[in-house]
Design an enzyme around this catalytic site. Structure first.
Site, PDB file in Angstrom:
ATOM      1  N   PHE A 141       0.858  -1.185   0.000  1.00  0.00           N
ATOM      2  CA  PHE A 141       0.000   0.000   0.000  1.00  0.00           C
ATOM      3  C   PHE A 141       0.895   1.236   0.000  1.00  0.00           C
ATOM      4  O   PHE A 141       1.591   1.501   0.970  1.00  0.00           O
ATOM      5  CB  PHE A 141      -0.967   0.057   1.196  1.00  0.00           C
ATOM      6  CG  PHE A 141      -1.883   1.260   1.083  1.00  0.00           C
ATOM      7  CD1 PHE A 141      -3.052   1.193   0.339  1.00  0.00           C
ATOM      8  CD2 PHE A 141      -1.538   2.479   1.662  1.00  0.00           C
ATOM      9  CE1 PHE A 141      -3.869   2.310   0.173  1.00  0.00           C
ATOM     10  CE2 PHE A 141      -2.342   3.600   1.509  1.00  0.00           C
ATOM     11  CZ  PHE A 141      -3.510   3.513   0.773  1.00  0.00           C
ATOM     12  N   ASP A 226       9.313   2.894   2.131  1.00  0.00           N
ATOM     13  CA  ASP A 226       8.101   3.661   2.415  1.00  0.00           C
ATOM     14  C   ASP A 226       7.796   3.492   3.901  1.00  0.00           C
ATOM     15  O   ASP A 226       7.214   2.489   4.321  1.00  0.00           O
ATOM     16  CB  ASP A 226       6.943   3.169   1.538  1.00  0.00           C
ATOM     17  CG  ASP A 226       5.655   3.975   1.795  1.00  0.00           C
ATOM     18  OD1 ASP A 226       5.600   4.735   2.790  1.00  0.00           O
ATOM     19  OD2 ASP A 226       4.699   3.822   1.004  1.00  0.00           O
ATOM     20  N   LYS A 255       2.223  10.864   7.192  1.00  0.00           N
ATOM     21  CA  LYS A 255       1.362  10.618   8.350  1.00  0.00           C
ATOM     22  C   LYS A 255       1.817  11.375   9.619  1.00  0.00           C
ATOM     23  O   LYS A 255       1.516  12.550   9.752  1.00  0.00           O
ATOM     24  CB  LYS A 255       1.205   9.120   8.565  1.00  0.00           C
ATOM     25  CG  LYS A 255       0.360   8.500   7.427  1.00  0.00           C
ATOM     26  CD  LYS A 255      -0.254   7.176   7.755  1.00  0.00           C
ATOM     27  CE  LYS A 255      -1.311   6.811   6.718  1.00  0.00           C
ATOM     28  NZ  LYS A 255      -0.899   5.828   5.717  1.00  0.00           N
TER      29      LYS A 255
HETATM   30  C1  LIG Z   1      -1.027   5.889   4.268  1.00  0.00           C
HETATM   31  C2  LIG Z   1       0.124   5.421   3.447  1.00  0.00           C
HETATM   32  C3  LIG Z   1       0.482   6.056   2.240  1.00  0.00           C
HETATM   33  C4  LIG Z   1      -0.345   7.154   1.639  1.00  0.00           C
HETATM   34  O1  LIG Z   1      -0.446   8.289   2.424  1.00  0.00           O
HETATM   35  P1  LIG Z   1      -1.588   9.380   2.120  1.00  0.00           P
HETATM   36  O2  LIG Z   1      -1.225  10.515   3.016  1.00  0.00           O
HETATM   37  O3  LIG Z   1      -2.899   8.752   2.460  1.00  0.00           O
HETATM   38  O4  LIG Z   1      -1.489   9.705   0.672  1.00  0.00           O
HETATM   39  C5  LIG Z   1       1.614   5.615   1.585  1.00  0.00           C
HETATM   40  N1  LIG Z   1       2.330   4.600   2.065  1.00  0.00           N
HETATM   41  C6  LIG Z   1       2.025   3.951   3.206  1.00  0.00           C
HETATM   42  C7  LIG Z   1       2.889   2.842   3.695  1.00  0.00           C
HETATM   43  C8  LIG Z   1       0.902   4.337   3.926  1.00  0.00           C
HETATM   44  O5  LIG Z   1       0.549   3.670   5.037  1.00  0.00           O
END
Ligand SMILES: *Cc1c(COP(=O)(O)O)cnc(C)c1O
Length: 408
Positions: A141, A226, A255
């Site tokens: 994700f 990520d 986040k």
């Molecule tokens: C939430 C998330 C994203 C995307 O972040 P947004 O601020 O919702 O665009 C990307 N990578 C990971 C691992 C995430 O948990």
């Protein structure tokens, strides 16, 4: 009709149905506790998908935001402002990287990493123009943009949004051999989550991240971690990669970087990587704005003492111990690291959604990920007592469902 039913009905009628929220309408919050419009209190066990690691209304973050709000909120990147340097230098120091590129959302930071990796591939590695490939993992994700959903393996995230951008190879998560086999001369990067959050807090096998690091170095390929959800204290270290002593070439953060106040994301890398971008080649009107930087600086300050990381580690040990005791009593497996746990509920008892609704009635707010998996990720400021109470509620809910499933 209650106030919350009215607001839910209006929300359902006037907003797109791209989420399926629990039927609760929050009015205010402090620390780890939320209050709904009827005055009922709930313990937050989701923390905005780890955006609220430092708690609701964290006094230091709010103070930084308030001070900045009164002075200067937006300049665009057409000018410098007096919060920018300290934010970039601070995040650079936290990640151990030369440079930082601030954006707003996690998906934008992932897009930034993809663009940087491709440009680096053409200009530094010498990949023929237009040929760059990036290796990603199954069940990833990374956000919701058209490019990113194109390499998702989740039909809900991907289907119906094509045509999809080429240039991505999907391999099994947790297998370093799969990455090794997928690499060729066109590969510019391996993009992975060091712990897969949305997939259900999947922790890869020991040694996986270290092997990815080695494979990337041997093949002149960038390792992009990520850490949007796993980073910034959640796992008991500043970054999930720290658990294996691994340093990626690029960190993707988001986040919690915005302190639960504003969207703040960033990519951090050394000059040999981020230095490929020249004026006009990438940007964002809001990225790196004064308010975002002031909040980001406060977040970096909170992390600089190691207090939050230690707290996530200690509370996490307790959480995992309590949850593991439920295995065989309605819980099938418990995964995770630090104050972050994916819990697979016995699917014959209830769906994740049913468990979450039952917990909501008992004053615990938590969200299912897929099927029968629920995720515990309370703000790191949660008290030990409240955390234990939340697990007590889960224990009782499981007993209730077991009573229904197998009549005595
Ligand atoms: C939430 C998330 C994203 C995307 O972040 P947004 O601020 O919702 O665009 C990307 N990578 C990971 C691992 C995430 O948990």
């Amino acid at each position: 009709m209650s106030k919350s039913s009215e607001l839910i009905e209006l929300s359902e009628r006037r907003s797109a149905h791209n989420y399926h929220p629990l039927p609760v309408v929050i009015h205010e919050a402090t620390g780890a506790w939320l209050t709904d419009v009827e005055g009922k209190r709930y313990l937050d066990c989701l923390a905005g998908y780890s955006s609220l690691n430092f708690g609701h209304g964290n006094p230091k973050i709010l103070q930084a935001a308030r001070d900045q709000l009164d002075r200067l909120t937006l300049t665009s990147r057409a000018f410098f402002h007096d919060q920018f340097a300290d934010f970039c230098a601070g995040l650079g120091d936290l990640t151990g990287k030369d440079m930082v590129l601030p954006m707003n959302t996690g998906a934008e930071a992932v897009e930034t990493a993809i663009k940087v990796a491709r440009k680096w591939g053409y200009e530094v590695k010498g990949v023929p123009d237009g040929q760059a490939t990036i290796i990603v993992a199954e069940d990833n994700f990374h956000g919701r943009t058209t490019t990113i959903v194109g390499f998702s393996t989740d039909p809900a995230a991907r289907d119906g949004f094509g045509p999809y951008a080429p240039g991505f190879r999907i391999v099994k998560y947790g297998s370093a051999d799969a990455v090794r086999e997928a690499i060729d001369d066109t590969t510019v990067a391996v993009l992975i989550e060091p712990i897969q959050g949305e997939a259900g807090v999947l922790v890869p096998p020991d040694g996986y991240l270290g092997q990815i690091r080695e494979i990337c170095t041997e093949n002149n390929v960038l390792f992009i971690a990520d850490e949007v959800q796993s980073g910034l204290g959640r796992t008991g270290e500043t970054f999930a990669c720290d658990h294996e002593g691994v340093v990626p070439d690029m960190y993707v953060l988001g986040k919690a970087l915005g302190g639960g106040v504003v969207p703040v994301s960033a990519v951090a890398a050394d000059a040999g990587v981020l230095g490929v971008l020249k004026p006009g080649q990438h940007g964002s009107t809001f990225g790196g704005n004064p308010l975002a930087c002031a909040v980001g600086i406060a977040v970096i300050d909170l992390l600089s003492t190691g207090e939050y990381q230690a707290r996530a580690r200690e509370l996490g040990a307790l959480l995992h111990e309590r949850l593991r005791a439920l295995i065989g009593h309605g819980v099938v497996t418990v995964r995770g690291r630090g104050l972050w746990a994916g819990v697979d509920i016995d699917p014959s008892l209830a769906t994740g959604r049913e468990i979450c609704e039952a917990l909501m009635r008992r004053g615990v707010l938590i969200k299912d990920t897929h099927g029968s998996t629920i995720r515990f990720a309370p703000p790191i400021v949660v008290s030990q007592e409240d955390l234990g109470w939340a697990v007590d509620q889960l224990t009782d809910v499981l007993t209730e469902f077991a009573g229904r499933a197998v009549p005595a």
